[in-house]
Write an enzyme that holds these catalytic residues in place. Structure first.
Site, PDB file in Angstrom:
ATOM      1  N   CYS A  80      75.552  36.158   7.675  1.00 13.12           N
ATOM      2  CA  CYS A  80      75.331  34.785   6.542  1.00 13.12           C
ATOM      3  C   CYS A  80      74.195  33.885   7.123  1.00 13.12           C
ATOM      4  O   CYS A  80      74.105  32.731   6.483  1.00 13.12           O
ATOM      5  CB  CYS A  80      76.744  33.981   6.522  1.00 13.12           C
ATOM      6  SG  CYS A  80      77.589  33.665   8.033  1.00 13.12           S
ATOM      7  N   HIS A  81      73.728  34.006   8.415  1.00 14.24           N
ATOM      8  CA  HIS A  81      72.825  33.287   9.031  1.00 14.24           C
ATOM      9  C   HIS A  81      71.723  34.033   9.751  1.00 14.24           C
ATOM     10  O   HIS A  81      71.701  34.428  10.712  1.00 14.24           O
ATOM     11  CB  HIS A  81      73.490  32.600   9.980  1.00 14.24           C
ATOM     12  CG  HIS A  81      72.857  31.292  10.752  1.00 14.24           C
ATOM     13  ND1 HIS A  81      71.820  31.523  11.914  1.00 14.24           N
ATOM     14  CD2 HIS A  81      72.434  30.066  10.375  1.00 14.24           C
ATOM     15  CE1 HIS A  81      71.276  30.302  12.158  1.00 14.24           C
ATOM     16  NE2 HIS A  81      71.777  29.552  11.166  1.00 14.24           N
ATOM     17  N   PHE A  82      70.727  34.464   8.779  1.00 13.85           N
ATOM     18  CA  PHE A  82      70.235  34.202   7.389  1.00 13.85           C
ATOM     19  C   PHE A  82      70.199  35.476   6.781  1.00 13.85           C
ATOM     20  O   PHE A  82      69.941  36.454   7.436  1.00 13.85           O
ATOM     21  CB  PHE A  82      68.893  33.487   7.382  1.00 13.85           C
ATOM     22  CG  PHE A  82      69.134  32.009   8.096  1.00 13.85           C
ATOM     23  CD1 PHE A  82      69.347  30.736   7.564  1.00 13.85           C
ATOM     24  CD2 PHE A  82      68.530  31.876   9.456  1.00 13.85           C
ATOM     25  CE1 PHE A  82      69.680  29.761   7.953  1.00 13.85           C
ATOM     26  CE2 PHE A  82      68.714  30.618   9.954  1.00 13.85           C
ATOM     27  CZ  PHE A  82      69.118  29.425   9.268  1.00 13.85           C
TER      28      PHE A  82
END
Length: 172
Positions: free
Chosen positions: A70-72
């Site tokens: 999720c990052h990124f």
């Protein structure tokens, strides 16, 4: 009485998160996914840059760690704040190792510098905490400088990491 070993396994760290390692009144580490280390490889009451205590811990890196998804998206990198949080976690863990009681809370940091990153291709993150001072009054507080290395290369530094132990956090 706290069992003051020099090293701790992942299971020991998980026991800390359940309140089993330092007792019901001792500080706890967070549970996964926020537990940011797999083992503590060295803890001493002397040593470090200021000869007032030293902790070294490690996190094994693999591409399946939760934050990479999720990052990124398309540019996976471990959030720098997680490395900072790991250093605060270790300051609180050290206070429990010394036999102090209370609920740990991060109180601040003087300065943080990021000069590198943790990518999913890395193998290991190492955290080094150099204690400057332990305050043992109504508020128990640890003050330390910290370093984060990835595969042996220094990538973050933090000065004046502060963690306090509180008997009651309702007014914090």
């Amino acid at each position: 009485m706290v069992d003051k070993r020099e090293s701790y396994t992942k299971e020991d760290l998980l026991a800390s998160g359940r309140g089993e390692l330092f007792g019901a009144k001792g500080p706890q580490l967070p549970a996964p996914n926020m537990l940011m280390m797999d083992r503590v490889v060295k803890m001493t009451e002397t040593g470090g840059n200021f000869d007032k205590g030293y902790v070294e811990a490690e996190l094994d890196i693999n591409p399946d760690l939760w934050f990479f998804g999720c990052h990124f998206i398309g540019d996976p990198v471990m959030p720098g704040c997680l490395g900072l949080d790991a250093m605060w976690q270790l300051v609180g863990f050290y206070l429990g190792w010394l036999g102090s009681e209370g609920k740990g809370r991060a109180l601040g940091v003087g300065e943080v510098k990021f000069t590198g990153q943790v990518l999913p291709t890395a193998k290991k993150v190492t955290y080094r905490i150099h204690f400057k001072r332990i305050v043992n009054r109504r508020l128990i507080m640890g003050l330390a400088d910290g370093e984060v290395l990835v595969d042996g290369r220094l990538i973050y530094t933090a000065s004046d990491l502060k963690v306090g132990l509180f008997q009651d956090t309702s007014a914090f």
